[in-house]
Write an enzyme that holds these catalytic residues in place. Structure first.
Site, PDB file in Angstrom:
ATOM      1  N   THR A 165      40.595  68.731  29.920  1.00  0.00           N
ATOM      2  CA  THR A 165      39.989  67.646  29.140  1.00  0.00           C
ATOM      3  C   THR A 165      40.410  66.266  29.647  1.00  0.00           C
ATOM      4  O   THR A 165      39.573  65.379  29.833  1.00  0.00           O
ATOM      5  CB  THR A 165      40.404  67.769  27.651  1.00  0.00           C
ATOM      6  OG1 THR A 165      40.067  69.075  27.189  1.00  0.00           O
ATOM      7  CG2 THR A 165      39.745  66.717  26.802  1.00  0.00           C
ATOM      8  N   TYR A 169      30.225  67.812  17.392  1.00  0.00           N
ATOM      9  CA  TYR A 169      31.688  67.670  17.442  1.00  0.00           C
ATOM     10  C   TYR A 169      32.325  67.868  16.074  1.00  0.00           C
ATOM     11  O   TYR A 169      33.341  67.232  15.769  1.00  0.00           O
ATOM     12  CB  TYR A 169      32.045  66.301  18.014  1.00  0.00           C
ATOM     13  CG  TYR A 169      31.894  66.214  19.520  1.00  0.00           C
ATOM     14  CD1 TYR A 169      32.637  67.046  20.377  1.00  0.00           C
ATOM     15  CD2 TYR A 169      31.037  65.290  20.105  1.00  0.00           C
ATOM     16  CE1 TYR A 169      32.508  66.966  21.760  1.00  0.00           C
ATOM     17  CE2 TYR A 169      30.907  65.204  21.498  1.00  0.00           C
ATOM     18  CZ  TYR A 169      31.650  66.046  22.311  1.00  0.00           C
ATOM     19  OH  TYR A 169      31.529  65.956  23.680  1.00  0.00           O
ATOM     20  N   LYS A 178      27.656  63.839  30.367  1.00  0.00           N
ATOM     21  CA  LYS A 178      27.885  62.776  29.391  1.00  0.00           C
ATOM     22  C   LYS A 178      27.402  61.415  29.916  1.00  0.00           C
ATOM     23  O   LYS A 178      27.175  61.252  31.133  1.00  0.00           O
ATOM     24  CB  LYS A 178      29.377  62.730  29.047  1.00  0.00           C
ATOM     25  CG  LYS A 178      29.871  63.974  28.290  1.00  0.00           C
ATOM     26  CD  LYS A 178      31.346  63.847  27.912  1.00  0.00           C
ATOM     27  CE  LYS A 178      31.857  65.056  27.155  1.00  0.00           C
ATOM     28  NZ  LYS A 178      33.295  64.926  26.773  1.00  0.00           N
ATOM     29  N   ARG A 199      35.610  67.373  36.387  1.00  0.00           N
ATOM     30  CA  ARG A 199      36.373  66.234  35.875  1.00  0.00           C
ATOM     31  C   ARG A 199      37.383  65.728  36.897  1.00  0.00           C
ATOM     32  O   ARG A 199      37.626  64.513  37.001  1.00  0.00           O
ATOM     33  CB  ARG A 199      37.062  66.616  34.566  1.00  0.00           C
ATOM     34  CG  ARG A 199      36.063  66.749  33.407  1.00  0.00           C
ATOM     35  CD  ARG A 199      36.713  67.368  32.191  1.00  0.00           C
ATOM     36  NE  ARG A 199      35.845  67.351  31.011  1.00  0.00           N
ATOM     37  CZ  ARG A 199      36.055  68.108  29.935  1.00  0.00           C
ATOM     38  NH1 ARG A 199      37.101  68.939  29.898  1.00  0.00           N
ATOM     39  NH2 ARG A 199      35.234  68.037  28.914  1.00  0.00           N
ATOM     40  N   PHE A 253      40.843  60.078  17.336  1.00  0.00           N
ATOM     41  CA  PHE A 253      40.075  59.608  18.495  1.00  0.00           C
ATOM     42  C   PHE A 253      38.564  59.649  18.260  1.00  0.00           C
ATOM     43  O   PHE A 253      37.796  59.114  19.055  1.00  0.00           O
ATOM     44  CB  PHE A 253      40.429  60.414  19.757  1.00  0.00           C
ATOM     45  CG  PHE A 253      40.026  61.870  19.736  1.00  0.00           C
ATOM     46  CD1 PHE A 253      38.712  62.264  19.976  1.00  0.00           C
ATOM     47  CD2 PHE A 253      40.972  62.863  19.503  1.00  0.00           C
ATOM     48  CE1 PHE A 253      38.341  63.603  19.971  1.00  0.00           C
ATOM     49  CE2 PHE A 253      40.613  64.207  19.499  1.00  0.00           C
ATOM     50  CZ  PHE A 253      39.292  64.578  19.734  1.00  0.00           C
ATOM     51  N   ARG A 289      33.798  76.663  32.192  1.00  0.00           N
ATOM     52  CA  ARG A 289      34.980  75.926  31.713  1.00  0.00           C
ATOM     53  C   ARG A 289      35.977  75.720  32.860  1.00  0.00           C
ATOM     54  O   ARG A 289      36.586  74.657  32.975  1.00  0.00           O
ATOM     55  CB  ARG A 289      35.663  76.671  30.560  1.00  0.00           C
ATOM     56  CG  ARG A 289      34.965  76.560  29.228  1.00  0.00           C
ATOM     57  CD  ARG A 289      35.057  75.197  28.575  1.00  0.00           C
ATOM     58  NE  ARG A 289      36.361  74.912  28.001  1.00  0.00           N
ATOM     59  CZ  ARG A 289      36.585  73.933  27.131  1.00  0.00           C
ATOM     60  NH1 ARG A 289      35.583  73.130  26.727  1.00  0.00           N
ATOM     61  NH2 ARG A 289      37.785  73.707  26.653  1.00  0.00           N
ATOM     62  N   GLU A 344      25.952  75.582  19.743  1.00  0.00           N
ATOM     63  CA  GLU A 344      25.583  74.340  20.434  1.00  0.00           C
ATOM     64  C   GLU A 344      24.191  74.440  21.062  1.00  0.00           C
ATOM     65  O   GLU A 344      23.431  73.464  21.061  1.00  0.00           O
ATOM     66  CB  GLU A 344      26.640  74.016  21.489  1.00  0.00           C
ATOM     67  CG  GLU A 344      27.996  73.656  20.859  1.00  0.00           C
ATOM     68  CD  GLU A 344      29.137  73.548  21.871  1.00  0.00           C
ATOM     69  OE1 GLU A 344      28.906  73.722  23.084  1.00  0.00           O
ATOM     70  OE2 GLU A 344      30.276  73.289  21.437  1.00  0.00           O
ATOM     71  N   ASN A 379      34.875  61.740  30.321  1.00  0.00           N
ATOM     72  CA  ASN A 379      35.262  62.790  31.267  1.00  0.00           C
ATOM     73  C   ASN A 379      34.086  63.605  31.803  1.00  0.00           C
ATOM     74  O   ASN A 379      34.214  64.792  32.094  1.00  0.00           O
ATOM     75  CB  ASN A 379      36.338  63.674  30.635  1.00  0.00           C
ATOM     76  CG  ASN A 379      35.874  64.294  29.329  1.00  0.00           C
ATOM     77  OD1 ASN A 379      34.726  64.107  28.928  1.00  0.00           O
ATOM     78  ND2 ASN A 379      36.744  65.034  28.670  1.00  0.00           N
ATOM     79  N   HIS A 408      30.601  68.019  29.097  1.00  0.00           N
ATOM     80  CA  HIS A 408      31.023  68.934  28.021  1.00  0.00           C
ATOM     81  C   HIS A 408      30.587  70.329  28.428  1.00  0.00           C
ATOM     82  O   HIS A 408      29.514  70.505  29.001  1.00  0.00           O
ATOM     83  CB  HIS A 408      30.329  68.559  26.705  1.00  0.00           C
ATOM     84  CG  HIS A 408      30.411  69.656  25.678  1.00  0.00           C
ATOM     85  ND1 HIS A 408      31.498  69.806  24.850  1.00  0.00           N
ATOM     86  CD2 HIS A 408      29.569  70.694  25.395  1.00  0.00           C
ATOM     87  CE1 HIS A 408      31.309  70.877  24.094  1.00  0.00           C
ATOM     88  NE2 HIS A 408      30.148  71.430  24.399  1.00  0.00           N
TER      89      HIS A 408
HETATM   90  O1  CDP Z   1      35.751  68.684  25.988  1.00  0.00           O
HETATM   91  P1  CDP Z   1      36.934  69.602  25.785  1.00  0.00           P
HETATM   92  O2  CDP Z   1      36.579  70.874  25.051  1.00  0.00           O
HETATM   93  O3  CDP Z   1      37.673  69.843  27.062  1.00  0.00           O
HETATM   94  O4  CDP Z   1      37.985  68.791  24.873  1.00  0.00           O
HETATM   95  P2  CDP Z   1      38.120  68.649  23.288  1.00  0.00           P
HETATM   96  O5  CDP Z   1      39.569  68.667  22.978  1.00  0.00           O
HETATM   97  O6  CDP Z   1      37.244  69.624  22.579  1.00  0.00           O
HETATM   98  O7  CDP Z   1      37.607  67.165  23.013  1.00  0.00           O
HETATM   99  C1  CDP Z   1      36.240  66.864  23.001  1.00  0.00           C
HETATM  100  C2  CDP Z   1      36.023  65.537  23.705  1.00  0.00           C
HETATM  101  O8  CDP Z   1      36.610  64.491  22.934  1.00  0.00           O
HETATM  102  C3  CDP Z   1      36.680  65.413  25.073  1.00  0.00           C
HETATM  103  O9  CDP Z   1      35.928  66.022  26.099  1.00  0.00           O
HETATM  104  C4  CDP Z   1      36.767  63.898  25.232  1.00  0.00           C
HETATM  105  O10 CDP Z   1      35.538  63.332  25.635  1.00  0.00           O
HETATM  106  C5  CDP Z   1      37.055  63.449  23.792  1.00  0.00           C
HETATM  107  N1  CDP Z   1      38.478  63.199  23.541  1.00  0.00           N
HETATM  108  C6  CDP Z   1      38.923  61.877  23.405  1.00  0.00           C
HETATM  109  O11 CDP Z   1      38.125  60.959  23.507  1.00  0.00           O
HETATM  110  N2  CDP Z   1      40.253  61.630  23.149  1.00  0.00           N
HETATM  111  C7  CDP Z   1      41.143  62.629  23.015  1.00  0.00           C
HETATM  112  N3  CDP Z   1      42.416  62.354  22.751  1.00  0.00           N
HETATM  113  C8  CDP Z   1      40.711  63.969  23.134  1.00  0.00           C
HETATM  114  C9  CDP Z   1      39.368  64.224  23.407  1.00  0.00           C
HETATM  115 MG    MG Z   2      36.110  71.252  23.090  1.00  0.00          MG
END
Ligand code: CDP
Ligand code: MG
Length: 139
Positions: A96, A54, A14, A107, A62, A90, A131, A117, A120
């Site tokens: 996350t 996304y 990222k 991370r 968010f 993963r 994707e 973070n 992805h």
């Molecule tokens: O990336 P991951 O699959 O671990 O998490 P996700 O729940 O699918 O969320 C996607 C991305 O959204 C995260 O990696 C963060 O960059 C962002 N995010 C955020 O900005 N604020 C949150 N409360 C949750 C996620």
């Molecule tokens: Mg995700």
């Protein structure tokens, strides 16, 4: 090298990690583990690509701030190939929220934020397939 779709996953390094000069070190982790990088591309996400990638999050509170972040500079997209790549990657990426991410995960070692973070990684084979098609329609 894995040769079925379950063995491929999409990684994004990222914009926060690219800005901090962590690209090479993050790629090395995947190579050190034994995965092959089979495609790589640097790009800045467009609004449409961010929304497509996304799609599961676009209605969440968010999302607007996260979208601003993900479009804030160049990122590195890559396809990683190797047995059980989706699950292993993963685990290498970690939780996350960087507060929860274990030391030794990407991370957990390279970020402090729940939003910025570092990486992805696709969360299942079906996501990986979708994707990869978005970022690398040619493969
Ligand atoms: O990336 P991951 O699959 O671990 O998490 P996700 O729940 O699918 O969320 C996607 C991305 O959204 C995260 O990696 C963060 O960059 C962002 N995010 C955020 O900005 N604020 C949150 N409360 C949750 C996620
Ligand atoms: Mg995700």
């Amino acid at each position: 090298m894995g040769d079925v779709v379950e063995d491929r996953t999409l990684i994004l390094i990222k914009p926060d990690a690219v800005r901090k000069g962590l690209t090479g070190r993050i790629i090395s982790r995947f190579e050190d583990r034994g995965f092959k990088i089979i495609a790589v591309r640097m790009l800045t996400m467009s609004s449409d690509l961010a929304d497509s990638h996304y799609i599961e999050h676009i209605d969440k509170g968010f999302y607007p701030e996260m979208k601003k972040f993900i479009m804030s500079g160049p990122l590195v997209a890559m396809v990683i190939d190797g047995e059980n790549a989706v699950r292993i990657v993963r685990a290498m990426v970690g939780a996350t929220d960087s507060v929860e991410a274990a030391p030794g995960t990407i991370r957990g070692d390279f970020s402090l934020s729940k939003r910025e973070n570092a990486v992805h990684a696709s969360d299942c084979s079906k996501s990986a397939e979708r994707e990869i098609e978005l970022f690398f329609p040619e493969i």
